[in-house]
Motif scaffolding. Sequence first.
Motif, mmCIF file in Angstrom:
data_model
loop_
_atom_site.group_PDB
_atom_site.id
_atom_site.type_symbol
_atom_site.label_atom_id
_atom_site.label_comp_id
_atom_site.label_asym_id
_atom_site.label_seq_id
_atom_site.Cartn_x
_atom_site.Cartn_y
_atom_site.Cartn_z
ATOM 1 N N TYR A 387 0.839 -1.190 0.000
ATOM 2 C CA TYR A 387 0.000 0.000 0.000
ATOM 3 C C TYR A 387 0.880 1.248 0.000
ATOM 4 C CZ TYR A 387 -4.571 -2.128 1.131
ATOM 5 O OH TYR A 387 -5.750 -2.816 1.097
ATOM 6 N N LEU A 388 0.419 2.313 -0.632
ATOM 7 C CA LEU A 388 1.150 3.567 -0.601
ATOM 8 C C LEU A 388 0.786 4.316 0.680
ATOM 9 C CD1 LEU A 388 0.646 4.760 -4.293
ATOM 10 C CD2 LEU A 388 2.365 3.191 -3.371
ATOM 11 N N PRO A 389 1.755 4.873 1.392
ATOM 12 C CA PRO A 389 1.450 5.588 2.640
ATOM 13 C C PRO A 389 0.629 6.846 2.374
ATOM 14 C CG PRO A 389 3.795 5.106 2.464
ATOM 15 C CD PRO A 389 3.191 4.849 1.118
ATOM 16 N N ILE A 390 -0.330 7.119 3.243
ATOM 17 C CA ILE A 390 -1.091 8.373 3.153
ATOM 18 C C ILE A 390 -0.391 9.464 3.961
ATOM 19 C CG2 ILE A 390 -3.249 7.130 2.820
ATOM 20 C CD1 ILE A 390 -2.733 8.911 6.114
ATOM 21 N N ASN A 391 0.596 9.067 4.755
ATOM 22 C CA ASN A 391 1.320 9.979 5.615
ATOM 23 C C ASN A 391 2.589 10.466 4.913
ATOM 24 O OD1 ASN A 391 3.380 10.703 7.751
ATOM 25 N ND2 ASN A 391 1.598 10.368 9.067
ATOM 26 N N LEU A 392 2.728 11.782 4.765
ATOM 27 C CA LEU A 392 3.858 12.345 4.031
ATOM 28 C C LEU A 392 5.188 12.063 4.723
ATOM 29 C CD1 LEU A 392 2.332 15.798 2.995
ATOM 30 C CD2 LEU A 392 2.572 13.734 1.604
ATOM 31 N N SER A 394 5.873 9.464 6.421
ATOM 32 C CA SER A 394 6.170 8.064 6.143
ATOM 33 C C SER A 394 6.806 7.909 4.767
ATOM 34 C CB SER A 394 4.885 7.235 6.226
ATOM 35 O OG SER A 394 5.108 5.923 5.792
ATOM 36 N N ARG A 395 6.240 8.575 3.758
ATOM 37 C CA ARG A 395 6.786 8.481 2.407
ATOM 38 C C ARG A 395 8.212 8.994 2.328
ATOM 39 N NH1 ARG A 395 2.008 10.588 -1.708
ATOM 40 N NH2 ARG A 395 0.316 9.333 -0.804
ATOM 41 N N GLN A 396 8.510 10.021 3.135
ATOM 42 C CA GLN A 396 9.823 10.647 3.079
ATOM 43 C C GLN A 396 10.836 9.998 4.019
ATOM 44 O OE1 GLN A 396 8.526 14.533 4.180
ATOM 45 N NE2 GLN A 396 7.429 14.888 2.236
ATOM 46 N N SER A 397 10.386 9.074 4.843
ATOM 47 C CA SER A 397 11.271 8.476 5.838
ATOM 48 C C SER A 397 12.357 7.631 5.171
ATOM 49 C CB SER A 397 10.461 7.595 6.804
ATOM 50 O OG SER A 397 9.957 6.449 6.135
ATOM 51 N N ALA A 398 13.491 7.538 5.831
ATOM 52 C CA ALA A 398 14.610 6.757 5.303
ATOM 53 C C ALA A 398 14.226 5.284 5.162
ATOM 54 C CB ALA A 398 15.817 6.902 6.233
ATOM 55 N N LYS A 399 13.430 4.793 6.107
ATOM 56 C CA LYS A 399 13.033 3.384 6.086
ATOM 57 C C LYS A 399 12.189 3.076 4.847
ATOM 58 C CE LYS A 399 11.020 -0.133 9.136
ATOM 59 N NZ LYS A 399 10.363 -0.379 10.456
ATOM 60 N N PHE A 403 13.014 0.960 1.238
ATOM 61 C CA PHE A 403 12.098 -0.057 0.711
ATOM 62 C C PHE A 403 11.818 0.171 -0.769
ATOM 63 C CE2 PHE A 403 7.513 -0.830 -0.203
ATOM 64 C CZ PHE A 403 7.524 -2.216 -0.191
ATOM 65 N N VAL A 404 11.599 1.423 -1.162
ATOM 66 C CA VAL A 404 11.329 1.755 -2.566
ATOM 67 C C VAL A 404 12.529 1.402 -3.447
ATOM 68 C CG1 VAL A 404 10.839 3.636 -4.188
ATOM 69 C CG2 VAL A 404 9.646 3.543 -1.996
ATOM 70 N N GLN A 405 13.726 1.633 -2.933
ATOM 71 C CA GLN A 405 14.918 1.290 -3.700
ATOM 72 C C GLN A 405 15.029 -0.215 -3.924
ATOM 73 O OE1 GLN A 405 17.104 3.395 -5.186
ATOM 74 N NE2 GLN A 405 15.699 5.012 -4.537
ATOM 75 N N LYS A 406 14.613 -0.984 -2.928
ATOM 76 C CA LYS A 406 14.676 -2.442 -3.044
ATOM 77 C C LYS A 406 13.557 -2.998 -3.918
ATOM 78 C CE LYS A 406 16.935 -3.320 1.414
ATOM 79 N NZ LYS A 406 16.768 -3.934 2.769
ATOM 80 N N LEU A 407 12.418 -2.279 -3.971
ATOM 81 C CA LEU A 407 11.271 -2.741 -4.749
ATOM 82 C C LEU A 407 10.841 -1.613 -5.692
ATOM 83 C CD1 LEU A 407 9.379 -5.228 -4.983
ATOM 84 C CD2 LEU A 407 7.830 -4.070 -3.414
ATOM 85 N N PRO A 408 11.540 -1.459 -6.821
ATOM 86 C CA PRO A 408 11.289 -0.317 -7.714
ATOM 87 C C PRO A 408 9.888 -0.294 -8.313
ATOM 88 C CG PRO A 408 12.783 -1.930 -8.729
ATOM 89 C CD PRO A 408 12.637 -2.325 -7.295
ATOM 90 N N GLN A 409 9.160 -1.413 -8.260
ATOM 91 C CA GLN A 409 7.791 -1.413 -8.773
ATOM 92 C C GLN A 409 6.915 -0.401 -8.027
ATOM 93 O OE1 GLN A 409 9.543 -4.069 -7.863
ATOM 94 N NE2 GLN A 409 9.208 -5.840 -9.202
#
Length: 466
Positions: A387-392, A394-399, A403-409
């Motif tokens: 799911y895409l985070p609704i919290n900004l 969260s989206r900008q967090s290093a963690k 995750f996005v780098q590991k799962l480019p989809q």
Amino acid sequence: MPHAPCPIRKLINFIHRCFVRLFFAPHNSRRTRKKVKHYFSGCLLLMLLGILTFGGCNANQSKVNKSPVIHLTLWQGVNPPPNRDVLQKLVDKFNRTHPDIEVESLYVGQQDQQMPKILAAVVGDAPPDILWYNPTITGQLIELDALITLDEMLENSPVKAEIDPTLYASMEYKGKIWSVPFATNNVGIFYRPSLFKAAGITELPRTWQEFQEVAKKLTKDSNGDKQIDQYGMFLPLGKGEFTVFTWLPFMWSSNGELISGDSQNPAGVILKDNQGAIAALQYWYNLIQDGSAMLSGPERGYETEAFLNGRVAMQLNGPWTLGELQATGVDFGVFPIPINKRPATVIGGENLFLFKTTPERQQAAFKFAEYAMSEEFQTELAISTGYLPINLKSRQSAKYQEFVQKLPQVKVFLDQAKYGRSRPIFPGYNRISDSLGRAIESVLLGKNSPIEALTTAQKRLDIIFK
């Protein structure tokens, strides 16, 4: 030192859970219903015995128990099952960190199955405290006077500043906020890179024409028995919301609009002579006609079995399946929905609705909603499910970025979100969706042409709304 809960109160809570499972649990067998009825009858007897034994919960105990545990019920239809396990872990964490509140998360079926249960519960004055559902139900629940408005509580909440502002369209109706976002997503095309490579396809399709050509190349009869073993595309069949949900981006990409004028006026629905809708229906039908698309089972368009076993090479779906697909070890990729005249996708995801109960229960329910919108909850939910985070934050967090780098989809959905549009949330959207779903189904099954199907749908809606 905390006191033990009132025995009668415990019995009442148990009876309530029996009631919910008996009348609202999905796919109960006769044997299960009979068993629960026996429990239900036994509970009533136990409650009577409890009254005789304990004499009720006396006033002294009420005075001592100044902070009794508030029991809340959350109805949800999270799918696939592994995602429900993730939600349960997060609910358990909330319960551990909020000793005065206990949330019970109940799976009550997929959204088309939930609707009659929700309406029956509201009319019967037995709604859940919190409902997980897509925002299109907002108007119906407002008409039934079932919801509390969340403007004041959200205004005083620190989490308000962290909500993605593009999601407010799904939260508001006629100037008031009726729900808060749980998670967001949009629709893209999942594909199997290994099947693309085997077919000699080196570039991902960007337009409708390119997509149809690629789908044809991916369709094959591998053993020469004149039966197709692999289809290029998987299309959802059925009148339900998933079919409509995944079809709308094709209409919008063709410059079609569902509503004219006031987006909150159902009388403005335009299906007849809607060139964008006609083009989108014709395109899906063409994929069926040239043999390159396989239809799902009725109302099963979200299932991934055919995609995973290589029966189909491409499928419309959303990021909620990323966790499930990752766990299989099967190769997969994602690309944006192909363009006809402009880029388009549909914003999905579910919101949390709070029902009218008591002030104490409503405040406790909002505490859970705040937790669900928090950076911590959203990051864990997103990484575990897709799911895409609704919290900004969260989206900008290093963690999450790791995750996005590991799962480019995931990045495909994040980038495509700017082209996303929400479905209407006014009362009566379900009627529009049903009529549109019938039109899509009739075209895919070859029963009507796009013009005939949309004209019929328009006549039905004109009778309803005008």
